[in-house]
Design a protein around this motif. Structure first.
Motif, mmCIF file in Angstrom:
data_model
loop_
_atom_site.group_PDB
_atom_site.id
_atom_site.type_symbol
_atom_site.label_atom_id
_atom_site.label_comp_id
_atom_site.label_asym_id
_atom_site.label_seq_id
_atom_site.Cartn_x
_atom_site.Cartn_y
_atom_site.Cartn_z
ATOM 1 N N ASP A 72 15.850 -27.316 -68.131
ATOM 2 C CA ASP A 72 15.646 -25.943 -67.666
ATOM 3 C C ASP A 72 14.783 -25.178 -68.674
ATOM 4 O OD1 ASP A 72 17.281 -24.819 -69.721
ATOM 5 O OD2 ASP A 72 19.079 -25.045 -68.505
ATOM 6 N N ASP A 73 14.504 -23.892 -68.378
ATOM 7 C CA ASP A 73 13.539 -23.134 -69.183
ATOM 8 C C ASP A 73 13.863 -23.158 -70.683
ATOM 9 O OD1 ASP A 73 12.120 -22.539 -66.925
ATOM 10 O OD2 ASP A 73 12.837 -20.486 -66.727
ATOM 11 N N LEU A 74 15.116 -22.891 -71.025
ATOM 12 C CA LEU A 74 15.468 -22.828 -72.456
ATOM 13 C C LEU A 74 15.477 -24.216 -73.091
ATOM 14 C CD1 LEU A 74 18.187 -20.027 -72.353
ATOM 15 C CD2 LEU A 74 15.936 -19.902 -73.456
ATOM 16 N N GLU A 145 1.431 -15.493 -63.876
ATOM 17 C CA GLU A 145 2.282 -14.579 -63.108
ATOM 18 C C GLU A 145 3.427 -15.307 -62.426
ATOM 19 O OE1 GLU A 145 0.745 -11.490 -60.497
ATOM 20 O OE2 GLU A 145 1.242 -12.734 -58.772
ATOM 21 N N ASN A 146 4.642 -14.833 -62.675
ATOM 22 C CA ASN A 146 5.753 -15.188 -61.797
ATOM 23 C C ASN A 146 5.742 -14.161 -60.669
ATOM 24 O OD1 ASN A 146 8.132 -15.958 -60.619
ATOM 25 N ND2 ASN A 146 9.357 -15.914 -62.468
ATOM 26 N N GLY A 147 5.763 -12.881 -61.028
ATOM 27 C CA GLY A 147 5.507 -11.855 -60.023
ATOM 28 C C GLY A 147 6.669 -10.925 -59.753
ATOM 29 N N TYR A 148 6.500 -10.133 -58.697
ATOM 30 C CA TYR A 148 7.518 -9.143 -58.330
ATOM 31 C C TYR A 148 8.727 -9.832 -57.721
ATOM 32 C CZ TYR A 148 4.368 -5.260 -59.186
ATOM 33 O OH TYR A 148 3.550 -4.354 -59.781
ATOM 34 N N ARG A 149 9.879 -9.401 -58.180
ATOM 35 C CA ARG A 149 11.128 -10.030 -57.767
ATOM 36 C C ARG A 149 11.736 -9.309 -56.556
ATOM 37 N NH1 ARG A 149 12.005 -13.359 -62.104
ATOM 38 N NH2 ARG A 149 14.069 -13.962 -61.355
ATOM 39 N N GLN A 150 12.281 -10.094 -55.636
ATOM 40 C CA GLN A 150 12.906 -9.578 -54.423
ATOM 41 C C GLN A 150 14.332 -10.101 -54.358
ATOM 42 O OE1 GLN A 150 10.627 -7.708 -53.535
ATOM 43 N NE2 GLN A 150 8.657 -8.733 -53.807
ATOM 44 N N VAL A 169 25.632 -11.651 -57.737
ATOM 45 C CA VAL A 169 24.191 -11.885 -57.854
ATOM 46 C C VAL A 169 23.898 -12.700 -59.111
ATOM 47 C CG1 VAL A 169 21.925 -10.785 -58.115
ATOM 48 C CG2 VAL A 169 23.660 -9.707 -56.676
ATOM 49 N N ARG A 170 23.197 -13.805 -58.931
ATOM 50 C CA ARG A 170 22.744 -14.566 -60.108
ATOM 51 C C ARG A 170 21.601 -13.818 -60.758
ATOM 52 N NH1 ARG A 170 17.385 -16.606 -61.579
ATOM 53 N NH2 ARG A 170 17.749 -17.938 -63.385
ATOM 54 N N THR A 171 21.641 -13.694 -62.090
ATOM 55 C CA THR A 171 20.505 -13.131 -62.818
ATOM 56 C C THR A 171 19.981 -14.180 -63.786
ATOM 57 O OG1 THR A 171 21.701 -12.301 -64.751
ATOM 58 C CG2 THR A 171 21.622 -10.866 -62.816
ATOM 59 N N MET A 172 18.784 -13.926 -64.280
ATOM 60 C CA MET A 172 18.278 -14.749 -65.378
ATOM 61 C C MET A 172 19.154 -14.482 -66.595
ATOM 62 S SD MET A 172 14.136 -14.584 -64.961
ATOM 63 C CE MET A 172 13.966 -12.812 -64.778
ATOM 64 N N GLN A 173 19.011 -15.354 -67.613
ATOM 65 C CA GLN A 173 19.824 -15.190 -68.820
ATOM 66 C C GLN A 173 19.174 -14.105 -69.676
ATOM 67 O OE1 GLN A 173 19.136 -19.330 -68.719
ATOM 68 N NE2 GLN A 173 21.209 -19.824 -69.398
ATOM 69 N N SER A 192 20.954 -20.495 -65.568
ATOM 70 C CA SER A 192 19.580 -21.003 -65.609
ATOM 71 C C SER A 192 19.077 -21.182 -64.184
ATOM 72 C CB SER A 192 19.518 -22.325 -66.363
ATOM 73 O OG SER A 192 19.875 -23.391 -65.503
ATOM 74 N N PHE A 193 17.768 -21.146 -64.056
ATOM 75 C CA PHE A 193 17.145 -21.310 -62.743
ATOM 76 C C PHE A 193 17.468 -22.684 -62.153
ATOM 77 C CE2 PHE A 193 13.430 -22.411 -60.093
ATOM 78 C CZ PHE A 193 13.519 -21.387 -59.172
ATOM 79 N N ALA A 194 17.562 -23.688 -63.035
ATOM 80 C CA ALA A 194 17.785 -25.061 -62.580
ATOM 81 C C ALA A 194 19.116 -25.214 -61.825
ATOM 82 C CB ALA A 194 17.722 -26.019 -63.768
HETATM 83 O O1 EAX Z 1 10.523 -19.182 -64.020
HETATM 84 O O2 EAX Z 1 14.863 -17.942 -63.594
HETATM 85 C C1 EAX Z 1 14.178 -17.395 -62.711
HETATM 86 O O3 EAX Z 1 14.693 -16.826 -61.752
HETATM 87 C C2 EAX Z 1 12.684 -17.427 -62.829
HETATM 88 O O4 EAX Z 1 12.095 -16.524 -61.979
HETATM 89 C C3 EAX Z 1 12.267 -18.834 -62.507
HETATM 90 O O5 EAX Z 1 12.847 -19.647 -63.441
HETATM 91 C C4 EAX Z 1 10.797 -19.041 -62.649
#
Ligand code: EAX
Length: 328
Positions: A72-74, A145-150, A169-173, A192-194
């Protein structure tokens, strides 16, 4: 739909620029991202691969990995630091624990348009942030860009903060994102997004928020019937290289990788903006109930989030926020 999408998409540009001489050695560059093969981000990576391989005459072999195949990202960022992965491009948000300044991008409704985001990221502020993030075994070389979140969810249409009561609601860390959803009355869980698709599918969380492209390319719409076009946060991607790998590269190749990452960023933003419009329509056609907020409804969310903005303005420092505001 896919064929139609492909014809309207900005085509991958011809590779420009001369062949770059290295030192005769061959290099392998593994580049891993969290989004899927059908994301705008992955198209950007394909262009990056093309540029780097052609201009190094194959002396740098680029291998692409999507869908968090290498972590995952981290985890990917840790792998860069350890020197077991060469490149990744996460959202800035999960990196706030390492680089507190990135928190500014998580402020609700900061960027009024994508063009303002471009100006900030490609200008002096963005350059400074890349420098700041070039530490701890990482070299930061560009933006995309990831972009605007919905917001999406499995329960009901959301048009006011009142509709969010208790929604999981799941949020990013990221602490600002947690504050945003808590302040709006939801029940946020960072992960994590994964892990997200499974969590949505199993009902561990009711909703999540991401740009339209990610909602479709990660198939969230298969388990989320409702969406709100909230545009509450614009998230950049930051392009990172392992410092261990970087130090081995001859100067010419460092330059090449940097240029390729900038060209990738420009192209990826174009693709992202074009896909964003198209995919929103596809999601509607496929039956997702999308609520477009009126300006008054957006203002209600903005007003509810004013305390989050003020609180974090103090923590982040007003100067940076004012500098960004001055651009728009
Ligand atoms: O990097 O974690 C997220 O919701 C991000 O938008 C996704 O990982 C894309």
């Amino acid at each position: 739909l896919t064929a139609q999408a492909a014809t309207e998409m900005p085509v991958i540009p011809e590779v420009q620029g001369a062949v770059v001489q290295g030192d005769g050695d061959d290099y392998t560059l593994k580049f891993s991202i969290g989004t899927t093969q059908s994301s705008a981000q992955y198209r950007g990576l394909e262009y990056f691969e093309d540029i780097v391989e052609k201009r190094s005459e194959g002396h740098i072999q680029v291998e692409l990995f999507h869908s968090a195949q290498l972590g995952d990202d981290l985890q990917a960022v840790s792998a860069l630091q350890a020197g077991t992965l060469e490149m990744t491009a996460p959202s800035t948000s999960p990196l706030v624990s390492m680089f507190p300044q990135f928190a500014v991008f998580d402020l609700p409704f900061l960027f009024p348009t994508p063009e303002v985001a471009d100006e900030v990221l490609d200008g002096e502020i963005g350059d400074r942030m890349l420098e700041t993030a070039s530490t701890n075994g990482l070299v930061a070389i560009g933006w995309a860009e990831n972009g605007y979140r919905q917001l999406t969810n499995s329960k009901q249409a959301v048009t006011t903060p009142g509709d969010l009561g208790g929604l999981k609601v799941r949020t990013m860390q990221n602490p600002i994102h947690l504050d945003i959803w808590r302040t709006l009355g939801a029940n946020p869980t960072p992960m994590s997004f994964a892990e997200l698709f499974t969590a949505l599918e199993q009902g561990v969380v009711d909703g999540q928020e991401n740009p339209w492209i990610t909602i479709q390319s990660s198939k969230f719409n298969e388990v989320q019937g409702y969406a709100t076009e909230s545009n509450h946060v614009y998230t950049p991607f930051i392009t990172l290289v392992s410092e261990r790998f970087w130090k081995k590269l001859p100067d010419g190749y460092q330059q090449l990788v940097t240029e390729a990452s900038q060209q990738m960023g420009d192209y990826e933003r174009e693709v992202s903006r074009s896909m964003n419009v198209q995919i929103k329509q596809e999601l509607i056609d496929e039956g997702m109930k999308i609520t477009e907020l009126t300006p008054e409804q957006v203002a209600t969310f903005q007003n509810s989030l004013a305390p989050v903005y003020d609180d974090w303005r103090e923590k982040i420092g007003g100067k940076l926020i004012d500098d960004i505001r001055a651009v728009s």
